[in-house]
Each structure stands twice: as structure tokens, then as C-alpha cells.
Design a protein around this motif. Structure first.
Motif, mmCIF file in Angstrom:
data_model
loop_
_atom_site.group_PDB
_atom_site.id
_atom_site.type_symbol
_atom_site.label_atom_id
_atom_site.label_comp_id
_atom_site.label_asym_id
_atom_site.label_seq_id
_atom_site.Cartn_x
_atom_site.Cartn_y
_atom_site.Cartn_z
ATOM 1 N N ARG A 26 93.020 94.239 54.197
ATOM 2 C CA ARG A 26 93.494 94.104 52.807
ATOM 3 C C ARG A 26 92.678 94.958 51.847
ATOM 4 O O ARG A 26 92.386 94.553 50.711
ATOM 5 C CB ARG A 26 93.452 92.643 52.371
ATOM 6 C CG ARG A 26 94.394 91.755 53.175
ATOM 7 C CD ARG A 26 94.371 90.331 52.660
ATOM 8 N NE ARG A 26 95.328 89.490 53.388
ATOM 9 C CZ ARG A 26 95.507 88.192 53.154
ATOM 10 N NH1 ARG A 26 94.796 87.598 52.187
ATOM 11 N NH2 ARG A 26 96.385 87.506 53.862
ATOM 12 N N MET A 27 92.302 96.122 52.306
ATOM 13 C CA MET A 27 91.513 97.008 51.458
ATOM 14 C C MET A 27 92.343 97.556 50.309
ATOM 15 O O MET A 27 91.802 97.851 49.235
ATOM 16 C CB MET A 27 90.937 98.159 52.302
ATOM 17 C CG MET A 27 89.996 97.700 53.411
ATOM 18 S SD MET A 27 89.462 99.066 54.472
ATOM 19 C CE MET A 27 88.565 100.070 53.307
ATOM 20 N N GLU A 65 94.305 95.963 48.545
ATOM 21 C CA GLU A 65 94.467 94.941 47.514
ATOM 22 C C GLU A 65 93.218 94.775 46.648
ATOM 23 O O GLU A 65 93.231 93.983 45.704
ATOM 24 C CB GLU A 65 94.816 93.603 48.174
ATOM 25 C CG GLU A 65 96.105 93.637 48.983
ATOM 26 C CD GLU A 65 96.387 92.312 49.669
ATOM 27 O OE1 GLU A 65 95.607 91.362 49.429
ATOM 28 O OE2 GLU A 65 97.365 92.217 50.439
ATOM 29 N N SER A 66 92.156 95.517 46.990
ATOM 30 C CA SER A 66 90.906 95.389 46.230
ATOM 31 C C SER A 66 90.984 96.197 44.932
ATOM 32 O O SER A 66 91.265 97.408 44.972
ATOM 33 C CB SER A 66 89.727 95.871 47.087
ATOM 34 O OG SER A 66 88.547 95.905 46.325
#
Length: 460
Positions: free
Chosen positions: A90-91, A93-94
Motif C-alpha cells: 500500500r505504498m 496510498e501513503s
């Protein structure tokens, strides 16, 4: 250049070479100490190339080839696996990572692709030379992060490998489902055509009915043969009807034999009566009357037998005609049954072919459906990555050793460059090369040695 010239140049320029060496080593050591520490985590996956496929039940021959392992390495380093790692972690979404992307790319391109490219730059995949193990290494400044990414690459590789295996099976399953519907329709049409023809012709078991009709034809043929034999016999007797007394039926008839016996007896009695009583005697007349009556009966019986032979001949001819007509009709019936049987055989073959095709397509459809639903793969994580406790870069000792080697070469190179820029005569070989004349003597630059007193000049 001789070895002596080389050593003389180094002795003359040793300060420059030593200074270069020290500067190189010191700079390498200083830079190595300033560089941020890099940590490397390794996740190992093993590929089973010997176990048979759980659905197909056989070993794929391509799994054991060297190109298969090279293909797996390319899959691990592909954009698809790297982008799946981004999704798994979920990079994308950072907010912080998105802000970095905006600063670096100014909003151009795709964030997932940009992150995947960054991850691939720090990824190294090394297959083992003599085994089916692949090591996935990822480097970074955070020990926990590199271990997480290495494990994510291993898991993403397994997921992508399974997708590459299942996706064609799903496409094949969809195609086989369409083909199954088509062959099922063909089978139903063939069965319907066969049933309709059987209902139209009234034939259920063609072979049994044909055997029955053939038996009837054989029976008619046997009867015709018997009737023809009887008719031929009657015809022969009919031709000899002019002499009825010679007919077998006449000669073997009990009634005729009895009448002949009575006639013979009366003839004897009539002859005796003629002799003893006379021709006009009433008894003689009575005997003549009885004898005439018996002869009429004999003639009547003989005539009846002859007429019965003629009647038998006519009846035989009629039966022969009827049997011939019946046989012709039976032959036509058998030919029609043969034609219907051939048509039914063709329809049955169509049904059997359609049934065989339907079974084959259905079996293959079921197999591809199972393959499309498969969640098993021949790849497993052997050693998951753990958080490294020691940094892998910079390697200070290795860098120093390399700097010693490079510093030595660089110092020697600089010394020679300086020498070539300002050439000096340092030996007789240099002088010979410079003036191209022979050297007669060499004056040493060392101070002269003192002569000992005890070896001085002797007085004369």
C-alpha cells in the motif's frame, strides 16, 4: 623501458606516488565512513520442478530446462511483480510518498510505476547455480523496511506466477464451455434425427428384424422348393395319365386293389356260371350286372385318382406362383430393411461421433475448469527475509583494500606522467636512448672512498 629504468623513476618520484597513495586511501576511508549504512534482506524461494501437476497429473518437460530458471528470474524483476509489491505494501496510498512523487515527477506519469521502478533499482535476484533456489535481495537504509519488501517480492512473485498459470486456463475454460455447448447441440440433433427416423420407419432393433425377415425368406424358399418338387412330380404323373393303371397311386390304392380282387372273383364266377348254367341264366345275368358295376366303380376310382393328380398339379402351380410372389415381396422388404438399416447405421455413427466428441470436450473442459480454479503452485518460500542486524554497505575493509590497489596504480601512473613531462637521465640506458652514442665510462655520484694508512705508498 627496462626494470632498472622503472625502479629509478619510482625512486626519484616516490614522494609523489606515496602522496597519491595516501590521499586515495584516506579519501576512500573518509567517504566510506560518511556514506549512509545500507542493509540487505534476503528471501529465498524454491521451485519444485519434479512434482507432477496436481490437475494434469504429469510433469511438464519444460520445467527442468535452464531457460525455465532464467524465465523465473525475469518474472521476479518484471514491472508486474514490482507493481504488485507496491499494491501489497500500500505504498501508493501513503501521503508522504505521493508528495515525494509530486516533487520528483511534478504529477506526470503513474505513481505505482514510479514506485516500482525505484524498488527495482534496489532489487537483486540471484538464482543458485546447482539448485532450484532463487535468492531475492533488497537493499535500503531501514532494516525493517528491506525485510518487508524482500518478503513482499517473494509473495508477489508467487501470486504473479499463479496468475500466469491460471489466466490461460481460465481463457481455455471459457472457450471449452462454448465448444461444449456447440457439441452438445450437435449431439442432440443427431439423437433427434435417429429417433425421428426410427419412429418413421417403425424400426427399433434393425438387426433382429432383419434376421426375422431373412428367416421368413428362407422359409418361403424352402416351401417353394418343396412345392416345385411336388408340382414336377404331379406333372410327370399327369403326362402318364393315358395309362392310369400304371400310376403308383392307382397301383397302391387299397380300394382299387379290392375292386380288382372282387372283379377277378366275379369274372371267375361269371365264367363258371356261363359254363354250368348258361348265358341267359338269371344268376349269370346277375353276376354280369355286379361285374359291370364293379368295373364302373374301378374306372371311377381310377378316374378320380387321375383327376386328383391333375388337381394337385394345378394347386401346386398356383402355390408355386403365390410363393414366388411372396418371395419377391419378401426380397423387396429385406432390401428396404437393408436400406433403412444403412441409414440408421449412418445416423448411429453420427450419434457415436457426436457423443465421442462431446465426452472429449467435456473432459477437457472439466480439466481446464479445475486448472482455472487452482490455487496451487510449484513455488514456495524457503527462507523468509528477517530484519538484518548488520549493514551490508558500505564495506569499509573491502573499500580500503580496493583503494590500496587503486592508489598504488594511480601513484605509479602519476609518477610516470610527471617523468614523461620532464624527462631526466637517470641511467646509462637513458643516455644511450637520448644521444644514440656509446657510453665510454660512468662516473658514480657516490663520494670517493678513503685509502687506509697501512696501504699507503712504500718508500723507495
Amino acid at each position: 623501458m627496462t626494470l632498472l629504468q622503472f625502479l629509478l623513476i619510482l625512486r626519484a618520484r616516490y614522494k609523489v606516488a606515496a602522496l597519491t597513495f595516501l590521499v586515495t586511501v584516506a579519501a576512500t576511508l573518509f567517504i566510506s565512513l560518511l556514506l549512509p549504512k545500507q542493509y540487505t534482506a534476503t528471501s529465498s524461494v524454491v521451485i519444485d520442478v519434479r512434482s507432477p501437476d496436481p490437475v494434469a497429473g504429469m510433469i511438464m518437460p519444460g520445467l527442468a530446462t535452464p531457460a525455465y530458471m532464467a524465465t523465473q528470474v525475469d518474472i521476479i524483476t518484471s514491472d508486474r511483480v514490482a507493481q504488485r509489491v507496491v499494491k501489497l505494501l500500500r505504498m501508493d496510498e501513503s501521503p508522504a510518498i505521493r508528495e515525494q512523487w509530486m516533487d520528483a515527477m511534478e504529477g506526470e506519469g503513474d505513481l505505482t510505476t514510479w514506485l516500482a521502478d525505484l524498488l527495482k533499482q534496489k532489487l537483486e535476484v540471484r538464482p543458485s547455480r546447482e539448485s532450484n533456489v532463487i535468492n531475492i535481495e533488497f537493499s535500503g537504509v531501514e532494516p525493517g523496511f528491506v525485510a518487508t519488501v524482500a518478503n513482499a517480492f517473494a509473495q508477489a512473485y508467487i501470486d504473479v506466477h499463479l496468475e500466469l498459470k491460471v489466466t490461460p486456463a481460465r481463457q481455455s475454460a471459457t472457450w471449452f464451455e462454448d465448444q461444449t455447448k456447440m457439441v452438445r447441440e450437435k449431439l442432440e440433433k443427431a439423437q433427434t434425427a435417429l429417433s425421428a427416423f426410427q419412429q418413421k420407419s417403425g424400426i427399433i432393433a434393425t438387426d433382429e428384424r432383419l434376421d426375422h425377415e431373412t428367416a421368413k425368406l428362407n422359409e418361403l424358399s424352402t416351401r417353394l422348393t418343396n412345392v416345385q418338387a411336388e408340382t414336377s412330380d404331379s406333372s410327370s404323373k399327369r403326362k402318364s395319365a393315358g395309362n392310369s393303371e400304371t400310376l403308383v397311386e392307382v397301383m397302391q390304392s387299397p380300394m382299387i386293389n379290392m375292386l380288382k380282387s372282387d372283379i377277378a372273383r366275379l369274372e371267375a364266377k361269371h365264367h363258371e356260371s356261363n359254363i354250368n348254367l348258361g348265358v341267359n341264366h338269371p344268376q349269370t345275368k346277375r353276376t354280369e350286372t355286379e361285374l359291370a358295376s364293379l368295373r364302373r366303380r374301378l374306372a371311377s376310382e381310377t378316374r378320380q385318382i387321375s383327376e386328383s393328380i391333375s388337381t394337385s398339379y394345378e394347386v401346386g402351380k398356383q402355390k408355386e406362383k403365390e410363393l414366388l410372389e411372396a418371395m419377391e415381396s419378401q426380397k423387396k422388404r429385406i432390401l428396404e430393411l437393408n436400406k433403412e438399416r444403412d441409414e440408421i447405421a449412418v445416423l448411429k455413427r453420427d450419434v457415436e461421433a457426436a457423443q465421442h466428441t462431446f465426452e472429449g470436450v467435456s473432459q477437457r473442459s472439466a480439466q481446464t475448469r479445475l486448472e482455472s480454479l487452482s490455487a496451487q503452485t510449484n513455488i514456495a518460500i524457503l527462507n523468509p527475509a528477517t530484519m538484518p542486524t548488520k549493514h551490508s554497505r558500505p564495506r569499509i575493509l573491502l573499500n580500503v583494500l580496493i583503494s590500496i590497489f587503486l592508489g598504488t596504480l594511480l601513484g605509479i601512473a602519476i609518477a610516470f606522467m610527471l617523468e614523461l613531462g620532464s624527462r631526466r637521465v637517470r641511467s646509462s640506458e637513458d643516455l644511450i636512448q637520448a644521444i644514440d652514442l656509446p657510453v665510454l665510462a660512468v662516473i658514480s655520484s657516490r663520494p670517493p672512498q678513503k685509502i687506509p694508512k697501512q696501504l699507503g705508498p712504500v718508500a723507495g
